[in-house]
Design an enzyme around this catalytic site. Sequence first.
Site, PDB file in Angstrom:
ATOM      1  N   ASP A 117       0.546  -0.787   0.020  1.00 27.47           N
ATOM      2  CA  ASP A 117       0.034   0.552  -0.168  1.00 27.47           C
ATOM      3  C   ASP A 117       1.391   1.064   0.043  1.00 27.47           C
ATOM      4  O   ASP A 117       1.164   1.657   1.059  1.00 27.47           O
ATOM      5  CB  ASP A 117      -0.783   0.093   1.044  1.00 27.47           C
ATOM      6  CG  ASP A 117      -1.985   1.116   1.590  1.00 27.47           C
ATOM      7  OD1 ASP A 117      -2.511   1.023   0.289  1.00 27.47           O
ATOM      8  OD2 ASP A 117      -2.557   1.475   2.195  1.00 27.47           O
ATOM      9  N   GLU A 177      -1.205  -1.332  -5.112  1.00 26.62           N
ATOM     10  CA  GLU A 177      -2.896  -0.291  -5.721  1.00 26.62           C
ATOM     11  C   GLU A 177      -2.550   0.058  -6.582  1.00 26.62           C
ATOM     12  O   GLU A 177      -1.230   1.270  -6.749  1.00 26.62           O
ATOM     13  CB  GLU A 177      -3.184   0.071  -4.212  1.00 26.62           C
ATOM     14  CG  GLU A 177      -5.249   0.807  -4.170  1.00 26.62           C
ATOM     15  CD  GLU A 177      -5.259   1.576  -3.236  1.00 26.62           C
ATOM     16  OE1 GLU A 177      -5.511   0.658  -1.790  1.00 26.62           O
ATOM     17  OE2 GLU A 177      -4.500   2.741  -2.791  1.00 26.62           O
ATOM     18  N   ASP A 233      -3.369   1.113   6.610  1.00 23.40           N
ATOM     19  CA  ASP A 233      -1.486   0.738   6.076  1.00 23.40           C
ATOM     20  C   ASP A 233      -1.770  -0.509   5.194  1.00 23.40           C
ATOM     21  O   ASP A 233      -1.073  -1.136   4.597  1.00 23.40           O
ATOM     22  CB  ASP A 233      -0.550   1.594   5.692  1.00 23.40           C
ATOM     23  CG  ASP A 233      -1.397   3.155   5.757  1.00 23.40           C
ATOM     24  OD1 ASP A 233      -2.338   3.706   5.281  1.00 23.40           O
ATOM     25  OD2 ASP A 233      -0.291   3.713   6.536  1.00 23.40           O
TER      26      ASP A 233
END
Length: 191
Positions: free
Chosen positions: A7, A67, A140
């Site tokens: 992330d 992501e 996160d």
Amino acid sequence: MIVLGIDPGSLSTGYGVVSTDDGRYRLLECGVLRLNPGKSHPARIGEIFEALDCLISRVQPGRLSIETAFVGRNVQSALKLGQVRGAVIALGVHRGLMLHEYAPREVKLAVTGRGGASKEQVAGMVTAMLGLGSVPKPLDVTDAIALALCDMLRNEGNVSLPKAKGSSRRGNGWAEFVKASPDLVVEPLKH
């Protein structure tokens, strides 16, 4: 198979390493790289690159899941995030990892069954899917773990979930799993 989920962020980058050696999910390692906001952006990117390079050497993943970029209101933040993503992607390619990118909605859908799930709901499902005693912090980290799990679900598909607490057998899908595990359900925040 071992998957590294990332992330990305220019001040905080979450990571999660998940394996499926025996047909079950297993969390091998997770954490967050917290970067000094006083350092230059290129210096922070260098720290992310070096830390993740060491992690890849240590855990030997076969795949990297990251992501996709999104553009919010702050274009400058989006550009910085894009630079971090580029460094992570370049590292993955350099290290010979299979690379998959997923939109946040796709990750949420794969892990919770709802594309509009909250970060807290994702964290709850990650905890349940891995049979963890507590929710990894901060969000996160659970987002990164969810990216790794999403990649496994999309590319392997037949991995078993841990049994819900108190259940004698595996349920028939997410609805039954959630019904059997009410303590793991996180309601969305009311605005």
